[in-house]
Scaffold this motif. Structure first.
Motif: not given
Length: 271
Positions: A63-80
Motif C-alpha cells: 500500500e505504501e507504493k500506491e501513487g508511485f506505481q508503474q503507469h502507461c498513458v496512451r496518446f493520439r495525434h490531433f489529426e487522428d
C-alpha cells in the motif's frame, strides 16, 4: 469502421490515476534520482499535438507504493482524433515514481475493430528515455518529433501486413512461436486455440489480422491447457501487468515482421 475518441482532461486523468499527479518520488528512491512529475510530461506532449486517450495503472501489493506505481498513458495525434480511421498510431508514455519502470516514450498501434493496443517492437521503433524537460536537452520534444515523423511509415507497414496472406500452416507456425511469449515451457496449450477469432471481421488470412487474433487471445486469456509438471488443467487469465502486456506485444510484432520478410523480399523490417 472508425470510432470517435475524446481526449482525457486533467480532471478525468486525476479521477483515473492519481499517480500521474504525484509530486515527489517514493521514499525508497535515492536522492540522485531525477524526479519529473508525469503530468508535466503529459502537458508537454499535449503541446506537441498529442492528446491522452487512455491510462493503465499497475496494481500494488504494498500500500505504501500506491501513487508511485508503474503507469502507461496512451496518446493520439490531433489529426487522428479529427479524422479517425481503422488503425491509429499512438504514443505511449511509461513511468513510475518508485524506479520500477523508467520514464520512456514508445510507439504503438490501436486497432479499433477489437479495441486492441499493439506496442511496436524496439527493432522497429526505438524507445526514448526521458531525463530532461524544458529548453535544454529536451528528450520529450525529441521523442515526440520522432514518433510524429514515423507515423506514415508505421501506417504503411500495417498496409503491407494486411496485403500478405498466410496459409493454414503459416498461421499455425505464427501461433506456435507466440506461445513462449505468454506461457512457460511446462504449460502446454493447443496453438490452434490462439487462432480462434472473436468476431466475424477477424475471420481473414492476412498477416495483420492473424497478428491481432493471436495478440487478443494471448492478452485476454481464457486459453485452456495443462500443466505438464502437475498434470492439472488450467485456464489462462487476462494479462493485467503493464510490463508483461508490453513484452508480449513487442514479441508478437517481432514475429510478424520476420514472417513478412520471409513472405515478401521487399519488406523492410526496420522502419
Amino acid at each position: 469502421m472508425s470510432v470517435k475518441i475524446k481526449p482525457l482532461s486533467n480532471e478525468q486523468l486525476n479521477s483515473i490515476a492519481l499517480t500521474l499527479f504525484t509530486q515527489e518520488p517514493h521514499s525508497e528512491v535515492s536522492d540522485k534520482y531525477h524526479f519529473i512529475p508525469t503530468i508535466d510530461v503529459i502537458e508537454e506532449i499535449r503541446a506537441n499535438n498529442w492528446y491522452p486517450v487512455n491510462v493503465a495503472v499497475a496494481n500494488v501489493r504494498d500500500e505504501e507504493k500506491e501513487g508511485f506505481q508503474q503507469h502507461c498513458v496512451r496518446f493520439r495525434h490531433f489529426e487522428d482524433l479529427l479524422n479517425p480511421k481503422d488503425n491509429a498510431v499512438e504514443l505511449l508514455l511509461f513511468n513510475s515514481h518508485d524506479r520500477s519502470k523508467a520514464f520512456s516514450i514508445s510507439a504503438g498501434i490501436f486497432r479499433f475493430v477489437c479495441a486492441n493496443g499493439l506496442v511496436i517492437s524496439d527493432s522497429v521503433f526505438e524507445t526514448y528515455k526521458i531525463k530532461h524537460l524544458g529548453e535544454r536537452d529536451n528528450d520529450v520534444s525529441n521523442a515526440v518529433a520522432n514518433i510524429t515523423a514515423i507515423k506514415p511509415k508505421l501506417m504503411q507497414k500495417i498496409e503491407k501486413l494486411e496485403s500478405i496472406t498466410l496459409n493454414q500452416s503459416e498461421k499455425e507456425s505464427f501461433a506456435k512461436y507466440s506461445i513462449p511469449l505468454r506461457f512457460e515451457e511446462h504449460l502446454e496449450i493447443n496453438h490452434n486455440d490462439l487462432l480462434i477469432p472473436h468476431r466475424e471481421q477477424d475471420s481473414k488470412d492476412d498477416l495483420y489480422t492473424v497478428l491481432n487474433v493471436i495478440q487478443e487471445n494471448l492478452l485476454r486469456g481464457n486459453i485452456q491447457g495443462i500443466n505438464k509438471d502437475t498434470k492439472r488443467r488450467f485456464t489462462s487469465k487476462e494479462i493485467t501487468s503493464i510490463s508483461k502486456d508490453t513484452e508480449v506485444n513487442k514479441g508478437i510484432w517481432d514475429i510478424a515482421e520476420k514472417i513478412a520478410s520471409i513472405k515478401d523480399s521487399n519488406y523492410l523490417v526496420a522502419a
